[in-house]
Design an enzyme around this catalytic site. Structure first.
Site, PDB file in Angstrom:
ATOM      1  N   HIS A   1      -9.473   1.002   4.721  1.00  0.00           N
ATOM      2  CA  HIS A   1      -8.226   1.172   5.476  1.00  0.00           C
ATOM      3  C   HIS A   1      -8.493   2.084   6.674  1.00  0.00           C
ATOM      4  CE1 HIS A   1      -4.159   2.342   6.528  1.00  0.00           C
ATOM      5  NE2 HIS A   1      -3.744   1.278   5.875  1.00  0.00           N
TER       6      HIS A   1
ATOM      7  N   SER B   1       3.598  -2.141  10.386  1.00  0.00           N
ATOM      8  CA  SER B   1       5.044  -2.253  10.594  1.00  0.00           C
ATOM      9  C   SER B   1       5.597  -3.622  10.215  1.00  0.00           C
ATOM     10  CB  SER B   1       5.410  -1.883  12.040  1.00  0.00           C
ATOM     11  OG  SER B   1       5.054  -0.535  12.304  1.00  0.00           O
TER      12      SER B   1
ATOM     13  N   GLU C   1      -5.187  -5.021  10.418  1.00  0.00           N
ATOM     14  CA  GLU C   1      -4.161  -4.011  10.675  1.00  0.00           C
ATOM     15  C   GLU C   1      -4.470  -3.270  11.966  1.00  0.00           C
ATOM     16  OE1 GLU C   1      -2.172  -2.760   6.713  1.00  0.00           O
ATOM     17  OE2 GLU C   1      -3.875  -1.457   7.053  1.00  0.00           O
TER      18      GLU C   1
ATOM     19  N   GLY D   1       2.686   2.246  10.872  1.00  0.00           N
ATOM     20  CA  GLY D   1       3.619   3.361  10.749  1.00  0.00           C
ATOM     21  C   GLY D   1       4.348   3.705  12.031  1.00  0.00           C
TER      22      GLY D   1
ATOM     23  N   GLU E   1      -6.923   4.473   7.853  1.00  0.00           N
ATOM     24  CA  GLU E   1      -6.719   5.899   7.577  1.00  0.00           C
ATOM     25  C   GLU E   1      -7.942   6.495   6.873  1.00  0.00           C
ATOM     26  OE1 GLU E   1      -2.973   5.358   5.610  1.00  0.00           O
ATOM     27  OE2 GLU E   1      -2.079   4.805   7.529  1.00  0.00           O
TER      28      GLU E   1
ATOM     29  N   LYS F   1       0.152   4.230  -0.214  1.00  0.00           N
ATOM     30  CA  LYS F   1      -0.491   5.400   0.408  1.00  0.00           C
ATOM     31  C   LYS F   1      -0.288   6.643  -0.473  1.00  0.00           C
ATOM     32  CE  LYS F   1      -0.212   3.103   4.839  1.00  0.00           C
ATOM     33  NZ  LYS F   1      -0.090   3.198   6.302  1.00  0.00           N
TER      34      LYS F   1
ATOM     35  N   ASN G   1       0.869  -1.175   0.000  1.00  0.00           N
ATOM     36  CA  ASN G   1       0.000   0.000   0.000  1.00  0.00           C
ATOM     37  C   ASN G   1       0.907   1.227   0.000  1.00  0.00           C
ATOM     38  OD1 ASN G   1      -1.752   2.083   0.500  1.00  0.00           O
ATOM     39  ND2 ASN G   1      -2.416   1.354   2.516  1.00  0.00           N
TER      40      ASN G   1
HETATM   41  P1  13P Z   1       3.166   0.364   7.702  1.00  0.00           P
HETATM   42  O1  13P Z   1       3.686  -0.925   7.115  1.00  0.00           O
HETATM   43  O2  13P Z   1       3.917   1.569   7.226  1.00  0.00           O
HETATM   44  O3  13P Z   1       3.063   0.272   9.201  1.00  0.00           O
HETATM   45  O4  13P Z   1       1.677   0.561   7.147  1.00  0.00           O
HETATM   46  C1  13P Z   1       0.804  -0.499   7.231  1.00  0.00           C
HETATM   47  C2  13P Z   1      -0.427  -0.163   6.465  1.00  0.00           C
HETATM   48  O5  13P Z   1      -1.217   0.663   6.862  1.00  0.00           O
HETATM   49  C3  13P Z   1      -0.645  -0.853   5.185  1.00  0.00           C
HETATM   50  O6  13P Z   1      -1.919  -0.637   4.707  1.00  0.00           O
END
Ligand code: 13P
Length: 255
Positions: A94, A213, A166, A172, A96, A11, A9
């Site tokens: 997601h 992560s 997740e 992150g 976010e 982002k 992803n």
């Molecule tokens: P990270 O791997 O940067 O923690 O992000 C995970 C994520 O949100 C993937 O959709």
């Protein structure tokens, strides 16, 4: 056996030029690891160029979001029909999107139905916040999110999609869930909920990813867990070195 998946992803990262460069590097690095499904999910504007860069490869492209309606007055949105032909996968719900763009269990369910109807494979995201985790609400919350996302879907449709667990506190932050914690929720909550709703066979066929992560250092341990079928990768998917290593290690674990 469920085929493992390493989905990146990206982002809100990578201009068109940067996205093409990364896609080409990924193609050169992992096109031949055939026992792992590889998916890259760049921003919308990058999709045509990335799709062209990966044409004829074994690497699939996904979007990071879509609207549930077929078309209409939804400024700034993109429909499943627009993505069709451009991507095979679409990340939905997601954390976010839920956190910053007011997505709800209901809209995630509507989007999931629209994606499936268009022949796209949804990667539906679920996961609890730190506060929910610390309050001991992880199981009930995540199970509720899975039930809501799958509401009204047939058994065939559920087996055609992918679910990503997740935990928000792991995204992150550099603080991944331990492989044991991740497996406990992927298996004991997400897969158990699918089993409750659709039975053993459907639960056995549904792919469940871990995200938060995940990186080239912890991927082996994660992928050795029986209920983790892959990873949805943020930061570590933005570099060919770490993403390529994660695909390679997963291929080894599943060899
Ligand atoms: P990270 O791997 O940067 O923690 O992000 C995970 C994520 O949100 C993937 O959709």
């Amino acid at each position: 056996m469920r085929k493992p998946m390493m989905a990146g992803n990206w982002k809100m990262n990578k201009t068109i030029g940067e996205a093409v460069a990364l896609a080409e590097a990924i193609r050169a690095a992992v096109n031949d690891v055939n026992n792992v499904d590889r998916v890259v999910c760049p921003p919308f504007v990058d999709l045509p160029a990335v799709q062209a860069a990966l044409a004829g490869s074994n690497i699939a492209v996904g979007a990071q979001n879509m609207h549930w309606a077929a078309s209409g007055a939804y400024t700034g949105e993109v429909s499943a029909d627009m993505l069709k032909g451009l991507v095979q996968y679409v990340i939905l719900g997601h954390s976010e999107r839920r956190q910053y763009f007011a997505e709800t269990d209901e809209t995630v369910n509507q989007k999931t139905k629209a994606a499936l109807a268009a022949g796209l494979t949804p990667i539906v995201c679920v996961g609890e916040s730190l506060a929910q985790n610390e309050a001991g609400e992880t199981q009930s919350f995540v199970s509720g999110q899975v039930r809501a996302a799958l509401a009204g879907l047939s058994a065939e449709q559920v087996q055609a999609l992918v679910i990503a667990y997740e935990p928000i506190w792991a995204i992150g932050t550099g603080r991944s869930a331990t492989s044991q914690q991740a497996n406990d929720i992927c298996g004991g909550v997400v897969r158990a909920t699918v089993r409750d709703l659709y039975g053993e066979a459907v639960a056995d066929n549904t792919r469940i990813l871990y995200g938060g992560s995940a990186n080239d250092k912890n991927i082996r341990e994660l992928m050795e867990q029986p209920d983790i079928d892959g990873a949805l990768i943020g930061g570590a998917a933005l570099k060919v070195e770490s993403y390529g290593e994660m695909v390679r290690v997963t291929g080894e674990v599943y060899a």
